[in-house]
Design a protein around this motif. Sequence first.
Motif, short mmCIF file in Angstrom:
data_model
loop_
_atom_site.label_atom_id
_atom_site.label_comp_id
_atom_site.label_asym_id
_atom_site.label_seq_id
_atom_site.Cartn_x
_atom_site.Cartn_y
_atom_site.Cartn_z
N LYS A 104 -3.33 -3.78 0.88
CA LYS A 104 -3.51 -2.59 0.05
C LYS A 104 -4.90 -2.55 -0.55
CE LYS A 104 -1.48 -0.07 -3.84
NZ LYS A 104 -0.35 -0.03 -4.82
N GLU A 105 -5.38 -3.70 -1.01
CA GLU A 105 -6.72 -3.75 -1.59
C GLU A 105 -7.79 -3.43 -0.55
OE1 GLU A 105 -9.68 -6.88 -3.96
OE2 GLU A 105 -7.65 -7.49 -3.38
N ALA A 106 -7.61 -3.97 0.66
CA ALA A 106 -8.58 -3.71 1.73
C ALA A 106 -8.60 -2.23 2.11
CB ALA A 106 -8.25 -4.57 2.95
N ILE A 107 -7.43 -1.62 2.19
CA ILE A 107 -7.35 -0.20 2.52
C ILE A 107 -7.97 0.65 1.42
CG2 ILE A 107 -5.77 1.74 2.93
CD1 ILE A 107 -3.83 -0.31 4.18
N SER A 108 -7.70 0.26 0.15
CA SER A 108 -8.18 1.05 -0.99
C SER A 108 -9.70 1.07 -1.09
CB SER A 108 -7.59 0.49 -2.29
OG SER A 108 -6.17 0.59 -2.28
N GLN A 109 -10.36 0.07 -0.52
CA GLN A 109 -11.82 0.05 -0.53
C GLN A 109 -12.41 1.10 0.41
OE1 GLN A 109 -13.65 -1.85 -2.61
NE2 GLN A 109 -11.76 -2.69 -3.45
N VAL A 110 -11.61 1.55 1.38
CA VAL A 110 -12.10 2.48 2.40
C VAL A 110 -11.44 3.85 2.29
CG1 VAL A 110 -12.25 2.88 4.90
CG2 VAL A 110 -12.61 0.59 3.98
N LEU A 111 -10.14 3.88 1.99
CA LEU A 111 -9.39 5.12 1.85
C LEU A 111 -8.67 5.14 0.51
CD1 LEU A 111 -7.73 5.15 5.40
CD2 LEU A 111 -9.50 6.75 4.63
N CYS A 112 -8.38 6.34 0.02
CA CYS A 112 -7.61 6.46 -1.22
C CYS A 112 -6.15 6.16 -0.90
CB CYS A 112 -7.77 7.86 -1.81
SG CYS A 112 -6.87 8.08 -3.37
N TYR A 113 -5.72 4.95 -1.19
CA TYR A 113 -4.40 4.48 -0.77
C TYR A 113 -3.29 5.39 -1.31
CZ TYR A 113 -0.54 1.29 0.16
OH TYR A 113 0.64 0.75 0.62
N GLU A 114 -3.41 5.83 -2.55
CA GLU A 114 -2.34 6.61 -3.17
C GLU A 114 -2.19 8.00 -2.57
OE1 GLU A 114 -4.68 4.95 -4.75
OE2 GLU A 114 -3.46 3.31 -5.57
N ALA A 115 -3.21 8.48 -1.84
CA ALA A 115 -3.19 9.86 -1.36
C ALA A 115 -2.94 10.01 0.14
CB ALA A 115 -4.50 10.56 -1.72
N ILE A 116 -3.27 8.99 0.92
CA ILE A 116 -3.28 9.18 2.38
C ILE A 116 -1.90 9.47 2.96
CG2 ILE A 116 -5.40 7.90 2.81
CD1 ILE A 116 -3.75 5.45 3.46
N ALA A 117 -0.84 8.86 2.41
CA ALA A 117 0.50 9.13 2.92
C ALA A 117 0.92 10.56 2.61
CB ALA A 117 1.50 8.15 2.32
N GLU A 118 0.51 11.07 1.46
CA GLU A 118 0.90 12.42 1.04
C GLU A 118 0.20 13.49 1.86
OE1 GLU A 118 0.76 15.22 -2.99
OE2 GLU A 118 0.32 13.07 -3.12
N VAL A 119 -1.06 13.26 2.18
CA VAL A 119 -1.83 14.29 2.90
C VAL A 119 -1.74 14.13 4.41
CG1 VAL A 119 -3.46 14.48 0.99
CG2 VAL A 119 -3.99 12.96 2.91
N TYR A 120 -1.08 13.08 4.89
CA TYR A 120 -1.02 12.80 6.33
C TYR A 120 -0.44 13.97 7.10
CZ TYR A 120 0.74 10.82 10.71
OH TYR A 120 1.03 10.60 12.04
#
Length: 308
Positions: A104-120
């Motif tokens: 999760k930390e690695a993904i959050s450095q590149v993508l907004c983790y909290e938003a990507i599932a919602e906007v997918y």
Amino acid sequence: ILTGTYGVRHMVLSSAAAAAIVLFRNDGKYLLVLSLAGVFLLCKKKLFLSLIAVTIGTSLIYGQILLPFFQITPGSIREMLSIPFQQTARYVRDADDEVTDEEKEAISQVLCYEAIAEVYDPNMSDKVKSKFNESATSQELKAYFSAWFQMFWKHPEIYIQATMNNIFEYFYPDTVLAEIYDYDWSIQCMNNTNECCAVLGTDFHHPEKLERIRDLYECLRESIFKLPFLSVLLMPAAYVWTLISWFFFCIKEKNARALALLLPLAVQLLVCITGPVNGSYFRYLYPVAFCLPAVILLGFRFEASSSL
């Protein structure tokens, strides 16, 4: 060039065409380098190495000199990451509870983790790519891809589903037809541009005197493609499977020059597959749709070669 009749004039025109493709298409340099390298291997003409040099030289001048000089922001690396970003977003949507804190930390450095599932959106990666951190460093990207690779082994089916969902319209010969860019859509785009650039006083619009001609043309276009059989021309899969069939036919017939002529379209198809949208966004497939008939007809003119 493939017919063997070329000289200085052909070289100049080919070089100018290669440079124009690089300047007018973001993916032009990849399209040309991969295509020309394949053509060189098939036809053994040193001219194609020269065109590769022209392509690379134009790309370097454009990216390293012209863009900085005119203070133009270069394209983002996110444009090349549609497939992994879609896979990550679908994984977070479907298996969020299995994502470790490190991942999760690695993904959050590149993508907004909290938003990507919602906007997918399964058919378009633009919404997920909009959550990309433009300030991400090479080390952060490396950590992201390490997490992306680890997550693959836990749920490879999610990655496969994400990829297939984003490209199936290129291959599925059903009722999936190309989206038509009508005049209402272009009017909306111009209005949006005028609003965004109001401070500059822009006024993009269609000439009012040509409105009747535009309406007649649009009605004619829609009527033609509603006719039986002709609707196939709006089906992306029709062009893709024709290209694939012709590719294997050229191999069977050992027709190296016909295969070389087809290579740019094959590379363009790969660009579409790795691109941000599904097949119904037909403009990405335009080069294949427009050039494929001519490529096939010219291919029949070439004699079979023993170089394959």
